[in-house]
Design an enzyme around this catalytic site. Structure first.
Site, PDB file in Angstrom:
ATOM      1  N   CYS A   8      -7.280  -6.456   3.318  1.00  0.00           N
ATOM      2  CA  CYS A   8      -8.490  -6.142   4.190  1.00  0.00           C
ATOM      3  C   CYS A   8      -9.833  -6.818   3.628  1.00  0.00           C
ATOM      4  CB  CYS A   8      -8.656  -4.957   4.503  1.00  0.00           C
ATOM      5  SG  CYS A   8      -7.287  -3.939   5.452  1.00  0.00           S
ATOM      6  N   CYS A 239      -6.398  -6.606  -9.713  1.00  0.00           N
ATOM      7  CA  CYS A 239      -5.347  -7.460  -9.095  1.00  0.00           C
ATOM      8  C   CYS A 239      -5.247  -8.890  -9.421  1.00  0.00           C
ATOM      9  CB  CYS A 239      -5.275  -7.246  -7.412  1.00  0.00           C
ATOM     10  SG  CYS A 239      -4.278  -8.216  -6.582  1.00  0.00           S
ATOM     11  N   SER A 285      -2.029 -23.197  -0.170  1.00  0.00           N
ATOM     12  CA  SER A 285      -2.072 -22.345  -1.366  1.00  0.00           C
ATOM     13  C   SER A 285      -1.729 -23.070  -2.611  1.00  0.00           C
ATOM     14  CB  SER A 285      -1.252 -21.186  -1.077  1.00  0.00           C
ATOM     15  OG  SER A 285       0.073 -21.663  -0.473  1.00  0.00           O
ATOM     16  N   ASP A 355       3.202 -24.787  -5.743  1.00  0.00           N
ATOM     17  CA  ASP A 355       2.552 -23.776  -4.741  1.00  0.00           C
ATOM     18  C   ASP A 355       1.967 -22.464  -5.740  1.00  0.00           C
ATOM     19  OD1 ASP A 355       1.985 -22.308  -2.553  1.00  0.00           O
ATOM     20  OD2 ASP A 355       4.189 -22.302  -1.697  1.00  0.00           O
ATOM     21  N   ASP A 356       1.323 -21.856  -5.124  1.00  0.00           N
ATOM     22  CA  ASP A 356       0.816 -20.720  -5.933  1.00  0.00           C
ATOM     23  C   ASP A 356       1.873 -19.512  -6.256  1.00  0.00           C
ATOM     24  OD1 ASP A 356       0.697 -19.811  -3.142  1.00  0.00           O
ATOM     25  OD2 ASP A 356      -0.137 -18.055  -4.006  1.00  0.00           O
ATOM     26  N   CYS A 391       4.057  -4.267  -3.728  1.00  0.00           N
ATOM     27  CA  CYS A 391       2.682  -3.930  -4.262  1.00  0.00           C
ATOM     28  C   CYS A 391       2.469  -2.669  -3.438  1.00  0.00           C
ATOM     29  CB  CYS A 391       1.539  -4.960  -3.958  1.00  0.00           C
ATOM     30  SG  CYS A 391       0.077  -4.382  -4.075  1.00  0.00           S
ATOM     31  N   CYS A 453      -3.585  -5.939 -13.275  1.00  0.00           N
ATOM     32  CA  CYS A 453      -2.527  -5.486 -12.760  1.00  0.00           C
ATOM     33  C   CYS A 453      -1.538  -6.627 -12.660  1.00  0.00           C
ATOM     34  CB  CYS A 453      -2.602  -4.798 -11.290  1.00  0.00           C
ATOM     35  SG  CYS A 453      -1.106  -4.140 -10.701  1.00  0.00           S
ATOM     36  N   CYS A 456       3.377  -6.505  -9.616  1.00  0.00           N
ATOM     37  CA  CYS A 456       4.388  -7.067  -8.778  1.00  0.00           C
ATOM     38  C   CYS A 456       5.371  -8.171  -9.448  1.00  0.00           C
ATOM     39  CB  CYS A 456       3.746  -7.907  -7.354  1.00  0.00           C
ATOM     40  SG  CYS A 456       2.183  -8.651  -7.917  1.00  0.00           S
TER      41      CYS A 456
HETATM   42 FE1  SF4 Z   1      -2.273  -7.275  -7.167  1.00  0.00          FE
HETATM   43 FE2  SF4 Z   1       0.481  -7.406  -7.432  1.00  0.00          FE
HETATM   44 FE3  SF4 Z   1      -0.841  -5.473  -8.761  1.00  0.00          FE
HETATM   45 FE4  SF4 Z   1      -0.505  -5.482  -5.986  1.00  0.00          FE
HETATM   46  S1  SF4 Z   1       1.011  -5.353  -7.583  1.00  0.00           S
HETATM   47  S2  SF4 Z   1      -2.663  -5.047  -7.104  1.00  0.00           S
HETATM   48  S3  SF4 Z   1      -0.484  -7.752  -5.570  1.00  0.00           S
HETATM   49  S4  SF4 Z   1      -1.086  -7.644  -9.052  1.00  0.00           S
END
Ligand code: SF4
Length: 474
Positions: A8, A239, A285, A355-356, A391, A453, A456
């Site tokens: 968001c 993130c 992207s 691509d990303d 995530c 982080c 994912c």
């Molecule tokens: Fe970001 Fe991936 Fe961690 Fe979610 S899991 S906060 S998308 S790095």
């Protein structure tokens, strides 16, 4: 090309001289890449509030469906663009209850436990989303609005950047792990703005002042910008997907210029470039990384150039919503319908798509298109590791929908996608983008060791996710 929903967007303004709703609208339009399902704002003038929200892009909500909300002498306001990680579309933010309005970017990871502790039954309005739960808990605390917020946010875990509106002020909160970005700007005339990304500031008429620090609670009122408290933290978990995909390339996120990050991803990917005629980005992207590859010494030495082999129809994009990633349904169809493979470029050529990331695997439909257009070999370089895990911190993908979760074997995925070769940036290469120097060990820990982080990609979550509501729970 992306077909998952992202974060968001939130924005706030405090000014006794500026046009509050217009500044908020300008900010929300600039932040629409983070959420397109709904948009809303709350204004306050020291005595009362006025709220307006509806489904759709910010410009549609406040220019076509409605006009901007009007409140005499409003000097404080918050806004929100919604994409849902949990809850239904009726959950368009902000929410207003008991003298506190809330706009939230992120996702709480202890919401199940909070509902139990504070006896918020699933049938109650307050249980409909993690943001409503947060507001309900805040309002169960003792004291005035500011005291309730300060006590309530201590109960929350997970990813949260909040902007609260009170009758006379804004209160801004960023979680201690720093998952989601949030910045403060200074208006050219008297006042301040807050936004999820600082790229929104120009059109809000503001200059970047500083980031909200992880764990910081700030009050913005007639006394300016003041830190009320700092919540304690040990390690950050910013993130990394914000840098890879979510944030605009003209934003600076976690102190890192996003475009520079993506160009550098390309430079590192260039080490793995196969013997092809062209690199072709998957718009939009893949564009920044492709520019980074094309500008690298390695690509120049090999004589490999950048070509726009995929045309994106802007008129279809305006029908579909610009970012397929954040559309809730029909994503694969939309992801491919908007592309046209250019035969004039691709016929008889060996190409490498850039691509990303790969989420659900709709890249397969793009590969089919470029082969139909005459490409003789189709390779792919992806500017992030394989996405394997859900995530729970505010980005919309569940395990079950991720191609690399369903199909862990790279060779199998390569065949499924119809590619001649497939390379993903390694964990260590992604962190090298941040640090600027090579890392010897390619372990999942490189993310936490460097305050990011990357759960994912690795499945190593920086916090417990046992109390999170996932999209599968919806
Ligand atoms: Fe970001 Fe991936 Fe961690 Fe979610 S899991 S906060 S998308 S790095």
């Amino acid at each position: 090309m992306k077909n998952i929903r992202d974060n968001c967007a939130i924005a706030g303004v405090y000014s006794k001289t500026a046009d509050i709703p217009q500044i908020l609208l300008n900010g929300l339009v600039e932040l629409n890449h983070r959420g397109q399902e709904g948009s809303g704002m709350i204004l306050a003038n020291g005595k009362e509030f006025k709220m307006l929200k509806d489904s759709g892009l910010a410009g549609i909500v406040f220019s076509i469906k409605h006009s901007l909300p009007d409140l005499d002498n409003a000097f404080v306001g918050i806004g929100h663009n919604r994409y849902s990680t949990s809850g239904s579309l009726s959950e368009v933010q902000p929410f207003l209850e008991n003298g506190i309005g809330i706009a939230h970017n992120g996702n709480l990871t202890n919401v199940k436990f909070l509902k139990e502790k504070y006896t918020i039954a699933d049938s109650m309005e307050a249980a409909k989303s993690d943001t409503r739960v947060a507001l309900a808990i805040i309002n169960k605390m003792k004291g005035d609005a500011q005291e309730r917020i300060l006590a309530g946010v201590k109960e929350l875990e997970g990813a949260f950047s909040f902007i609260f509106i009170l009758k006379n002020s804004l209160i801004v909160v960023r979680d201690s792990l720093g998952f989601r970005p949030m910045s403060i700007g200074k208006l050219q005339r008297h006042g301040y703005v807050v936004a999820s990304e600082n790229s929104a500031f120009k059109s809000m008429g503001a200059e970047f002042l500083r980031d909200v620090l992880p764990g910081e609670v700030i009050k913005i009122d007639e006394n300016g910008v003041n830190t009320l408290t700092m919540m304690s933290f040990k390690k950050l978990a910013q993130c990394i997907f914000e840098l890879i995909y979510i944030a605009r390339p003209d934003s600076t996120v976690f102190g890192i210029p996003v475009m520079q990050f993506r160009l550098k991803q390309g430079e590192i990917l260039a080490r793995h470039i196969p013997d092809v005629d062209f690199i072709v980005p998957v718009p939009r992207s893949g564009i920044s990384a492709a520019i980074g590859i094309a500008g690298s010494e390695l690509a120049k030495k090999k004589g490999i150039v950048y070509m726009d082999g995929l045309y994106t129809n802007p008129y279809r994009a305006s029908v579909d919503g610009a970012r397929t990633f954040i559309r809730p349904s029909g994503r694969d169809k939309a992801a491919t319908e908007k592309y046209s493979a250019n035969e004039q470029i691709l016929k008889g050529k060996k190409i490498c798509l850039i691509d990303d990331s790969i989420v659900r695997g709709s890249l397969r439909l793009v590969v089919e298109k470029v082969r139909k257009a005459g490409a003789t070999e189709v390779h792919a370089l992806i500017a992030s590791p394989s996405l394997t895990h859900a995530c729970y911190m505010g980005v919309d993908f569940g395990d079950a929908e991720l191609l690399a979760h369903k199909m862990p074997d790279l060779e199998e995925r390569k065949k499924y996608l119809g590619l001649d070769s497939l390379y993903h940036l390694r964990y260590s290469e992604l962190i090298e983008v941040v640090l600027g120097n090579k890392i010897k060990i390619d372990s999942p820990e490189v993310f936490s060791e460097n305050n990011f982080c990357g759960a994912c990609f690795t499945g190593k979550y920086p916090i417990s996710i046992k109390g999170a509501i996932s999209k599968e729970d919806d």
